[in-house]
Design a protein around this motif. Structure first.
Motif, PDB file in Angstrom:
ATOM      1  N   ILE A  33       6.479 -56.237 -57.236  1.00 54.13           N
ATOM      2  CA  ILE A  33       7.156 -54.959 -57.078  1.00 54.13           C
ATOM      3  C   ILE A  33       8.319 -55.083 -56.110  1.00 54.13           C
ATOM      4  O   ILE A  33       9.390 -54.529 -56.302  1.00 54.13           O
ATOM      5  N   GLU A  34       8.131 -55.829 -55.039  1.00 57.57           N
ATOM      6  CA  GLU A  34       9.217 -56.078 -54.101  1.00 57.57           C
ATOM      7  C   GLU A  34       9.813 -57.438 -54.422  1.00 57.57           C
ATOM      8  O   GLU A  34       9.231 -58.471 -54.140  1.00 57.57           O
ATOM      9  N   GLY A  35      10.966 -57.451 -55.037  1.00 60.83           N
ATOM     10  CA  GLY A  35      11.613 -58.711 -55.400  1.00 60.83           C
ATOM     11  C   GLY A  35      13.059 -58.450 -55.732  1.00 60.83           C
ATOM     12  O   GLY A  35      13.559 -57.341 -55.622  1.00 60.83           O
ATOM     13  N   ILE A  36      13.754 -59.488 -56.129  1.00 64.18           N
ATOM     14  CA  ILE A  36      15.173 -59.360 -56.452  1.00 64.18           C
ATOM     15  C   ILE A  36      15.312 -58.700 -57.819  1.00 64.18           C
ATOM     16  O   ILE A  36      14.562 -58.984 -58.744  1.00 64.18           O
ATOM     17  N   ARG A  37      16.294 -57.837 -57.938  1.00 68.58           N
ATOM     18  CA  ARG A  37      16.574 -57.167 -59.207  1.00 68.58           C
ATOM     19  C   ARG A  37      17.993 -57.503 -59.659  1.00 68.58           C
ATOM     20  O   ARG A  37      18.825 -57.965 -58.883  1.00 68.58           O
ATOM     21  N   SER A  38      18.266 -57.229 -60.918  1.00 66.29           N
ATOM     22  CA  SER A  38      19.621 -57.382 -61.449  1.00 66.29           C
ATOM     23  C   SER A  38      20.125 -56.016 -61.896  1.00 66.29           C
ATOM     24  O   SER A  38      19.354 -55.059 -62.007  1.00 66.29           O
ATOM     25  N   LEU A  39      21.421 -55.930 -62.162  1.00 70.00           N
ATOM     26  CA  LEU A  39      21.971 -54.661 -62.622  1.00 70.00           C
ATOM     27  C   LEU A  39      21.407 -54.276 -63.983  1.00 70.00           C
ATOM     28  O   LEU A  39      21.091 -53.115 -64.231  1.00 70.00           O
ATOM     29  N   ARG A  40      21.277 -55.271 -64.888  1.00 73.80           N
ATOM     30  CA  ARG A  40      20.767 -54.936 -66.219  1.00 73.80           C
ATOM     31  C   ARG A  40      19.350 -54.386 -66.141  1.00 73.80           C
ATOM     32  O   ARG A  40      19.013 -53.428 -66.837  1.00 73.80           O
ATOM     33  N   SER A  41      18.506 -54.988 -65.322  1.00 75.44           N
ATOM     34  CA  SER A  41      17.130 -54.503 -65.228  1.00 75.44           C
ATOM     35  C   SER A  41      17.097 -53.075 -64.684  1.00 75.44           C
ATOM     36  O   SER A  41      16.290 -52.258 -65.134  1.00 75.44           O
ATOM     37  N   ALA A  42      17.972 -52.745 -63.738  1.00 74.40           N
ATOM     38  CA  ALA A  42      18.021 -51.383 -63.204  1.00 74.40           C
ATOM     39  C   ALA A  42      18.530 -50.404 -64.254  1.00 74.40           C
ATOM     40  O   ALA A  42      18.015 -49.289 -64.391  1.00 74.40           O
TER      41      ALA A  42
ATOM     42  N   GLY B  29      18.897 -50.435 -56.514  1.00 75.39           N
ATOM     43  CA  GLY B  29      18.540 -49.043 -56.716  1.00 75.39           C
ATOM     44  C   GLY B  29      19.481 -48.098 -55.993  1.00 75.39           C
ATOM     45  O   GLY B  29      19.842 -47.025 -56.511  1.00 75.39           O
ATOM     46  N   TYR B  30      19.921 -48.475 -54.792  1.00 73.61           N
ATOM     47  CA  TYR B  30      20.810 -47.611 -54.021  1.00 73.61           C
ATOM     48  C   TYR B  30      22.191 -47.503 -54.662  1.00 73.61           C
ATOM     49  O   TYR B  30      22.802 -46.435 -54.678  1.00 73.61           O
ATOM     50  N   ALA B  31      22.697 -48.610 -55.192  1.00 79.10           N
ATOM     51  CA  ALA B  31      23.995 -48.565 -55.850  1.00 79.10           C
ATOM     52  C   ALA B  31      23.944 -47.712 -57.110  1.00 79.10           C
ATOM     53  O   ALA B  31      24.831 -46.874 -57.349  1.00 79.10           O
ATOM     54  N   LEU B  32      22.914 -47.897 -57.930  1.00 81.00           N
ATOM     55  CA  LEU B  32      22.800 -47.103 -59.148  1.00 81.00           C
ATOM     56  C   LEU B  32      22.614 -45.635 -58.819  1.00 81.00           C
ATOM     57  O   LEU B  32      23.191 -44.756 -59.484  1.00 81.00           O
ATOM     58  N   ALA B  33      21.838 -45.317 -57.796  1.00 87.28           N
ATOM     59  CA  ALA B  33      21.654 -43.919 -57.401  1.00 87.28           C
ATOM     60  C   ALA B  33      22.972 -43.292 -56.975  1.00 87.28           C
ATOM     61  O   ALA B  33      23.269 -42.135 -57.314  1.00 87.28           O
ATOM     62  N   ALA B  34      23.808 -44.033 -56.246  1.00 88.57           N
ATOM     63  CA  ALA B  34      25.101 -43.503 -55.812  1.00 88.57           C
ATOM     64  C   ALA B  34      26.002 -43.244 -57.011  1.00 88.57           C
ATOM     65  O   ALA B  34      26.715 -42.228 -57.058  1.00 88.57           O
ATOM     66  N   LEU B  35      25.990 -44.143 -57.997  1.00 83.45           N
ATOM     67  CA  LEU B  35      26.800 -43.914 -59.196  1.00 83.45           C
ATOM     68  C   LEU B  35      26.338 -42.661 -59.935  1.00 83.45           C
ATOM     69  O   LEU B  35      27.155 -41.865 -60.410  1.00 83.45           O
TER      70      LEU B  35
END
Length: 758
Positions: free
Chosen positions: A144-153, A83-89
């Motif tokens: 809700i708290e777990g590992i995510r992937s870029l595609r899911s974000a 989430g933090y990486a996508l928010a920065a982009l």
């Protein structure tokens, strides 16, 4: 660093990267999906060196470093790097949009403060990824708290947009923001699973335009950075990342001392002859490469061995009024047809739908739904509805009632959801609040794949032109079809009566045992309460198998009405005749025997008790009343004409779907001369068949559809999908609702009426 709004001095700060940042997987690899669009580099000349636009960098007082004008995030103890990486982009692209809109001028100090305040919510993006975080090797849905992937974000961003964060250590003062816990650990938004009304509305302002997956080719990465100035990336990381500090010139040490220790999501913001520039989320005290706080250098050798996935994104232009218009491919190879597009974003219908499957809310995927959603909508309608017949004041944005739409299930949720979005503003233009119940689309979507296999098998055996192909399909599909139809009926029952086991059919004389309240029954009770409290309009449209749900709704009302006064528990108004101001059944897929229990008597009572209205003339191209009496009635049943019904086909089956259901799915009725000793069985009619013309008792309600817009010539064969998607009946419904009011207030300018709830 408590907030990116406060300038900090990175010198003298003892770096202490928590071990959990580099130990353990905090992001998951994207699985191969052949539907992904791959990025193709253009032939434009590439820059030898590239870095974040210098106009987006501002000085950090008391240091020789600069930081991005939107700040450098510090995810602290959270494990939400995706989430933090996508928010920065998103922040990078929004800042570039800001520069363009202001002619490229450097921002003032006040404008920098505003930009830093209006950053995307990292936690909201991370939470929305949850609905799409599914993998073949996982036996259960992740929490809700777990590992995510870029595609899911990315998919979460596409469907839900992005709220603004509140980058302060105080609670948000604006309802539409979603505060990340890195700014306030006790943020009330940390308990949120889905955007509330204000958040969903504000999140539409930041949407995803295009996204492409990058191949692990160096030139592709360089080209993507030249095109979009930022690339979303995941990598295996090691202890060298902890040593990328200003004291070490922000260089990620390579090779590492300990080897790979975890995985992480970052944003690439540039490159040079040595490696990529990486914007991290570990605070401004990390990095410092070429004087850029929060940005480090990732060696090309390190990248080649440890890169996982990468995507390049472009934000979309906010144009909510443009959605729903189909653009043809005119000018492209002479074609003229609807353009194939991705799924409709979920935020287009938030607050206006309920999504069920087998009686339960579908809480994952592109269109999640929760029990609390209808409660929020009902509370909104208590103040957002203004009953009455006079035209609204120009400044009055309230609705005069509710239009409840229950689609059939023959199309998948993607197509049905898109149709609901397309008609949303049309319904609002009539002063009504649109609400759609998706109740069985996911199950049907999977089941139709089985039917296709059976149809193809029959075609390969008999041939496409065989006279007995239809009979062969009816015979072969009967076993699966009967199970399919029973599951459809059971899904309708569970949606209304709850998920406990119950009787297969609920008749008026059935035993009045207590049943669990289903989600559609809860919706019905809420609608009844709104009608009783406000006197507002309530209109109901049911398409295809949606008639099964209406049948169960009427059964629930009747069961509750038959209880004595002390045991009545669900509904405050037990007379459906006065509940619905209009009732529209479109190609109702319900057997005649079942329809006679509740639906047909209700249609007759509504039309008998209603005063005749002047007929408005041709209601829509191809739609005409069966009855010669030119008077509109508030209850309508739409059926195809006999000629149109003969032209319908369902895949390889050369007849309509209702014929297939009658012949192979639904229970048959005793035929003429049938006896217990020598029974004979014949298919029963369906309420949506053309043969209803022969039932005189229904003539006041029957309307025929004579042709479809897709038919270029009379007699052309048409598919079941074309029948469902044809707009003539929908236009007839809207005209009928408008004609129930005084002609002076039939429509309100054709525009949007009412506040946009979600």
């Amino acid at each position: 660093m408590k907030s990116n709004l406060v300038p900090i001095n990175v010198f003298g700060i003892a770096m202490s990267i928590p071990d959990e940042f580099i130990k353990g997987s905090h992001v998951r690899r994207d699985w191969v999906d052949l539907r992904d669009q791959s990025y193709s580099p253009s032939l434009s000349v590439l820059s030898d060196v590239m870095s974040l636009d210098p106009r987006l960098m501002v000085d950090i007082p008391s240091s020789n470093l600069k930081q991005p004008i939107f700040g450098v995030r510090d995810q602290k103890a959270t494990q939400r790097c995706v989430g933090y990486a996508l928010a920065a982009l998103i922040d990078i692209q929004r800042s570039l949009q800001w520069l363009r809109s202001f002619g490229g001028k450097a921002p003032t100090a006040a404008e920098v403060d505003r930009i830093r305040l209006d950053i995307a919510s990292a936690d909201m993006l991370y939470r929305m990824a949850f609905f799409h975080d599914h993998y073949p090797d996982l036996s259960t849905i992740q929490g809700i708290e777990g590992i995510r992937s870029l595609r899911s974000a990315i998919k979460g961003f596409y469907h839900h947009g992005a709220c603004l964060d509140w980058p302060k250590d105080t609670r948000p003062s604006e309802k539409g923001r979603w505060q990340s816990t890195s700014f306030l650990p006790t943020s009330p938004d940390d308990e949120g699973l889905f955007p509330n009304v204000d958040q969903a509305k504000d999140a539409r302002r930041i949407g995803l335009g295009a996204y492409f997956r990058l191949a692990s080719v160096l030139n592709h990465y360089h080209a993507a950075l030249n095109d979009a100035q930022a690339v979303l990336c995941t990598a295996n990381i090691h202890d060298g990342w902890t040593r990328a500090t200003p004291d070490n010139r922000g260089i990620i040490a390579w090779p590492p001392q300990l080897g790979r220790t975890g995985s992480h999501a970052v944003v690439l913001t540039g490159y040079d002859e040595t490696g990529f520039h990486v914007l991290n989320s570990w605070g401004a005290a990390w990095g410092g490469y070429k004087g850029q706080a929060g940005i480090g250098l990732w060696d090309y050798g390190d990248w080649a061995q440890n890169v996982i996935d990468a995507w390049v994104l472009r934000l979309g232009v906010s144009a909510p009024k443009a959605f729903g218009f189909l653009q043809g491919e005119r000018g492209v190879k002479g074609l003229s047809g609807p353009v194939q597009a991705g799924s409709t974003p979920c935020y287009e219908l938030v607050g206006h739908y309920m999504h069920l499957d087998d009686g339960f809310h579908v809480s994952s995927g592109s269109y999640p739904s929760f029990p609390s959603s209808w409660k929020r909508t009902r509370n909104y309608l208590l103040t957002g509805v203004r009953p009455g017949t006079d035209p609204p004041d120009p400044g009055d944005t309230r609705y005069r009632g509710l239009l409840l739409w229950i689609p059939g299930s023959l199309e998948g949720i993607k197509a049905t959801f898109t149709q609901a979005v397309a008609r949303k503003n049309r319904i609002k233009g009539h002063g009504l609040y649109p609400y759609t119940v998706f109740w069985c689309n996911s199950f049907v979507e999977k089941s139709l794949e089985v039917f296709n296999i059976i149809f193809e098998s029959c075609k390969s055996q008999a041939g496409v032109e065989a006279e007995h192909l239809n009979s062969l399909i009816e015979e072969r599909v009967q076993g699966v079809g009967r199970a399919f139809w029973r599951e459809m009926e059971m899904s309708a029952q569970r949606a209304v009566h709850g998920t406990t086991d119950g009787p297969s059919e609920v008749h008026a004389e059935a035993e009045l045992e207590t049943v669990e309240l289903g989600y559609v029954a809860d919706l019905l009770r809420g609608v009844m309460e709104l009608k009783a409290e406000l006197g507002c309009e309530v209109h109901l449209v049911a398409e295809g198998t949606g008639a099964l749900v209406v049948h169960e709704m009427l059964a629930a009302i009747r069961r509750d009405a038959d209880r004595d006064g002390a045991s009545r528990q669900y509904f405050c108004n037990h007379d459906p005749t006065t509940l619905f101001d209009s009732l529209h059944l479109v190609h109702p897929a319900i057997g005649w025997a079942r329809a006679q229990v509740f639906l047909v008597p209700l249609v007759q009572r509504i039309n008998e008790t209603a005063a005749p209205l002047p007929h408005p003339g041709d209601t829509a191209p191809g739609v005409e009343p069966v009855s010669e009496v030119k008077a509109d009635r508030p209850a309508r049943i739409y059926v195809p004409s006999e000629e149109l019904e003969a032209q319908l086909c369902f895949g390889a089956y050369g007849k309509s779907l209702l014929h297939l259901a009658a012949s192979a799915f639904e229970d048959r009725l005793p035929g003429p001369g049938s006896t217990p000793e020598l029974p004979t069985w014949v298919p029963q009619d369906f309420l949506g068949m053309a043969g209803m013309d022969r039932k005189r008792s229904l003539h006041s309600a029957l309307y025929r559809l004579n042709r479809l817009a897709s038919q270029k010539r009379p007699g052309d064969r048409v598919t079941q999908t074309e029948l469902i998607s044809d707009q003539a009946i929908q236009e007839s419904i809207f005209a009928a609702i408008a004609s129930m009011r005084d002609p002076a207030c039939q429509t309100f300018g054709g525009g949007k009426v009412g506040q946009d709830h979600g």
